[in-house]
Motif scaffolding. Structure first.
Motif, PDB file in Angstrom:
ATOM      1  N   ALA A  33      80.979  48.509  78.362  1.00 14.19           N
ATOM      2  CA  ALA A  33      80.742  47.547  77.284  1.00 14.19           C
ATOM      3  C   ALA A  33      79.441  47.927  76.596  1.00 14.19           C
ATOM      4  CB  ALA A  33      80.655  46.148  77.866  1.00 14.19           C
ATOM      5  N   ALA A  92      84.399  42.699  78.398  1.00 17.25           N
ATOM      6  CA  ALA A  92      83.984  43.433  79.603  1.00 17.25           C
ATOM      7  C   ALA A  92      84.406  42.681  80.867  1.00 17.25           C
ATOM      8  CB  ALA A  92      82.482  43.641  79.597  1.00 17.25           C
ATOM      9  N   LYS A 134      83.561  46.912  82.484  1.00 16.43           N
ATOM     10  CA  LYS A 134      84.174  47.792  81.483  1.00 16.43           C
ATOM     11  C   LYS A 134      85.207  47.046  80.648  1.00 16.43           C
ATOM     12  CE  LYS A 134      83.296  51.976  84.029  1.00 16.43           C
ATOM     13  NZ  LYS A 134      82.016  52.192  83.379  1.00 16.43           N
ATOM     14  N   LYS A 135      85.346  47.480  79.389  1.00 17.34           N
ATOM     15  CA  LYS A 135      86.382  46.965  78.501  1.00 17.34           C
ATOM     16  C   LYS A 135      87.631  47.828  78.663  1.00 17.34           C
ATOM     17  CE  LYS A 135      83.409  45.425  74.732  1.00 17.34           C
ATOM     18  NZ  LYS A 135      83.173  45.531  73.291  1.00 17.34           N
TER      19      LYS A 135
END
Length: 129
Positions: free
Chosen positions: A128, A103, A45-46
């Motif tokens: 992402a 990410a 994940k960002k």
């Protein structure tokens, strides 16, 4: 998905129970030169930032936000005097943000001085794309 702003005390910016990102605030103080982790990485994940503020807590406090420890620079480098500050914010509609990490990377603050800097960041973790 569009951001859903709910309270999430786990601090990772993602609520797996509803499979949605949630807003989280991180606040603190960077007190030495080098890389300081502001928000821990979330796998895949960002970290997307919607607002932040900085305040110099000593003369000539300098630094910038980065993607990961000693990673790519996400903002300009600020130099703030004691009690001098800045603040930015944006709505989270349509997944807009002020900055985001790559990410799986943490959000860090890179300080080029030993002068303290206070920070406050509102963010969430998002897949992402």
């Amino acid at each position: 998905p569009q951001a859903v702003f709910l309270v999430n005390n786990s601090g990772d910016g993602y609520n797996s129970a509803i499979d949605q990102p949630v807003a989280v605030t991180a606040a603190g103080r960077v007190t030495s030169a080098g890389s300081a982790q502001i928000v821990a990485a979330v796998a895949g994940k960002k970290i997307k930032v919607f607002s932040y503020s900085l305040q110099g807590d000593g003369d000539n406090a300098r630094g910038f936000f980065a993607s990961g420890a000693s990673g790519s620079q996400l903002t300009v480098e600020w130099e703030l005097a004691s009690r001098e500050g800045i603040a930015k914010q944006i709505g989270a509609e349509n997944s807009q943000c002020l900055m985001s990490t790559t990410a799986g990377a943490a959000l860090s603050f890179e300080s080029s001085s030993a002068r303290p800097m206070k920070y406050d960041v509102t963010y969430h973790a998002e897949d992402a794309v």
